[in-house]
Design a protein around this motif. Sequence first.
Motif, PDB file in Angstrom:
ATOM      1  N   LYS A  61     -71.479 -54.231   5.222  1.00  0.00           N
ATOM      2  CA  LYS A  61     -72.093 -52.906   5.260  1.00  0.00           C
ATOM      3  C   LYS A  61     -72.697 -52.662   6.636  1.00  0.00           C
ATOM      4  O   LYS A  61     -72.651 -53.546   7.513  1.00  0.00           O
ATOM      5  CB  LYS A  61     -73.163 -52.794   4.176  1.00  0.00           C
ATOM      6  CG  LYS A  61     -74.292 -53.792   4.312  1.00  0.00           C
ATOM      7  CD  LYS A  61     -75.252 -53.710   3.148  1.00  0.00           C
ATOM      8  CE  LYS A  61     -76.458 -54.633   3.336  1.00  0.00           C
ATOM      9  NZ  LYS A  61     -76.092 -56.038   3.576  1.00  0.00           N
ATOM     10  N   ASP A  62     -73.285 -51.473   6.813  1.00  0.00           N
ATOM     11  CA  ASP A  62     -73.890 -51.119   8.089  1.00  0.00           C
ATOM     12  C   ASP A  62     -74.832 -52.219   8.584  1.00  0.00           C
ATOM     13  O   ASP A  62     -75.678 -52.715   7.821  1.00  0.00           O
ATOM     14  CB  ASP A  62     -74.695 -49.828   7.949  1.00  0.00           C
ATOM     15  CG  ASP A  62     -73.819 -48.584   7.958  1.00  0.00           C
ATOM     16  OD1 ASP A  62     -72.593 -48.731   7.973  1.00  0.00           O
ATOM     17  OD2 ASP A  62     -74.370 -47.473   7.937  1.00  0.00           O
ATOM     18  N   LYS A 101     -71.024 -49.858  13.702  1.00  0.00           N
ATOM     19  CA  LYS A 101     -71.820 -50.109  12.506  1.00  0.00           C
ATOM     20  C   LYS A 101     -71.528 -51.488  11.925  1.00  0.00           C
ATOM     21  O   LYS A 101     -72.417 -52.151  11.391  1.00  0.00           O
ATOM     22  CB  LYS A 101     -71.547 -49.023  11.465  1.00  0.00           C
ATOM     23  CG  LYS A 101     -71.972 -47.632  11.925  1.00  0.00           C
ATOM     24  CD  LYS A 101     -71.624 -46.574  10.890  1.00  0.00           C
ATOM     25  CE  LYS A 101     -72.061 -45.188  11.371  1.00  0.00           C
ATOM     26  NZ  LYS A 101     -71.683 -44.134  10.404  1.00  0.00           N
ATOM     27  N   ASP A 145     -66.515 -46.958  13.772  1.00  0.00           N
ATOM     28  CA  ASP A 145     -67.516 -47.412  12.800  1.00  0.00           C
ATOM     29  C   ASP A 145     -67.414 -48.920  12.605  1.00  0.00           C
ATOM     30  O   ASP A 145     -68.421 -49.616  12.484  1.00  0.00           O
ATOM     31  CB  ASP A 145     -67.307 -46.709  11.448  1.00  0.00           C
ATOM     32  CG  ASP A 145     -67.486 -45.209  11.535  1.00  0.00           C
ATOM     33  OD1 ASP A 145     -68.474 -44.773  12.149  1.00  0.00           O
ATOM     34  OD2 ASP A 145     -66.635 -44.475  11.006  1.00  0.00           O
ATOM     35  N   MET A 152     -72.225 -44.005   6.540  1.00  0.00           N
ATOM     36  CA  MET A 152     -72.340 -45.348   5.948  1.00  0.00           C
ATOM     37  C   MET A 152     -70.970 -46.020   5.963  1.00  0.00           C
ATOM     38  O   MET A 152     -70.038 -45.556   5.312  1.00  0.00           O
ATOM     39  CB  MET A 152     -72.847 -45.240   4.515  1.00  0.00           C
ATOM     40  CG  MET A 152     -73.119 -46.580   3.870  1.00  0.00           C
ATOM     41  SD  MET A 152     -74.739 -47.195   4.278  1.00  0.00           S
ATOM     42  CE  MET A 152     -74.828 -48.646   3.230  1.00  0.00           C
ATOM     43  N   ALA A 153     -70.841 -47.083   6.724  1.00  0.00           N
ATOM     44  CA  ALA A 153     -69.569 -47.805   6.796  1.00  0.00           C
ATOM     45  C   ALA A 153     -69.608 -49.011   5.864  1.00  0.00           C
ATOM     46  O   ALA A 153     -70.670 -49.591   5.625  1.00  0.00           O
ATOM     47  CB  ALA A 153     -69.299 -48.264   8.216  1.00  0.00           C
ATOM     48  N   SER A 154     -68.467 -49.359   5.355  1.00  0.00           N
ATOM     49  CA  SER A 154     -68.371 -50.547   4.503  1.00  0.00           C
ATOM     50  C   SER A 154     -66.944 -51.057   4.506  1.00  0.00           C
ATOM     51  O   SER A 154     -66.003 -50.317   4.814  1.00  0.00           O
ATOM     52  CB  SER A 154     -68.793 -50.235   3.060  1.00  0.00           C
ATOM     53  OG  SER A 154     -67.903 -49.306   2.461  1.00  0.00           O
TER      54      SER A 154
END
Length: 249
Positions: free
Chosen positions: A59-60, A206, A175, A1-3
Amino acid sequence: MASIELERVNVDFPLFSSRSRGLLNTLLGKAQGHRGRIEDIGHGAIAVRALRDVTLSLKDGDRMGLIGRNGAGKSTMLRVLSSVYEPTSGVMRSDGHISSLIDLMLGMDPDASGYEFIATRCIVMGISSKDAKGLVTDIEDFTELGDYLHLPVRTYSSGMMLRLAFAVSTAVAPDILLMDEMIGVGDAQFIDKARIRLENMMSKVKILVLASHNDSILKTFCNTGIWLNEGQILMQGSIENCLAAYHGN
């Protein structure tokens, strides 16, 4: 999970002491928009506020386009997101590997060979030595530089240097990808090859943040947008709505 998050971020670039205020105003002319970005930051110092109270959260799946005139703060925001610039105040948080295609020549030692540059650039990108070795064949094939990779990069033409830097920078999909305009690298024949590689990379990341003046590119690759003006966010929403508001201004 990328942010990635910015919370009330400000970026100031100190310019002159207060004794030089008259000279500063003369240089900037009478444009009210420019003067509005000049601030007294205390202790007799004057600064340009490149970003003002910027807050965003990605976010993703987010593909964000940065919209605005030259000097609006787009490149500054990208450099904050890539940790090249540290906020004067506020907070930047991120989760995931970030790759920036803003400064392709970062890590370029003119006396290093092409192969040595590959290793150095990979370190700058956070790629391990083991993984970097696994990328060499792909970079060799993509650049088509052949034996030149054994020579010092100071012997390269500017096109050859950009080709090598681009190949390394796009060898692994991160990401989070940060870009300032789409990149044209080398001669006309090579540009199509580079575009395919870049578009393939962009489809895998992402989170994408892309600054561009090209509406077609923004609509193709982005699903959300931010309209920046004088370092402030004027609008945030769908890329279509942001572009419509920007051009209708």
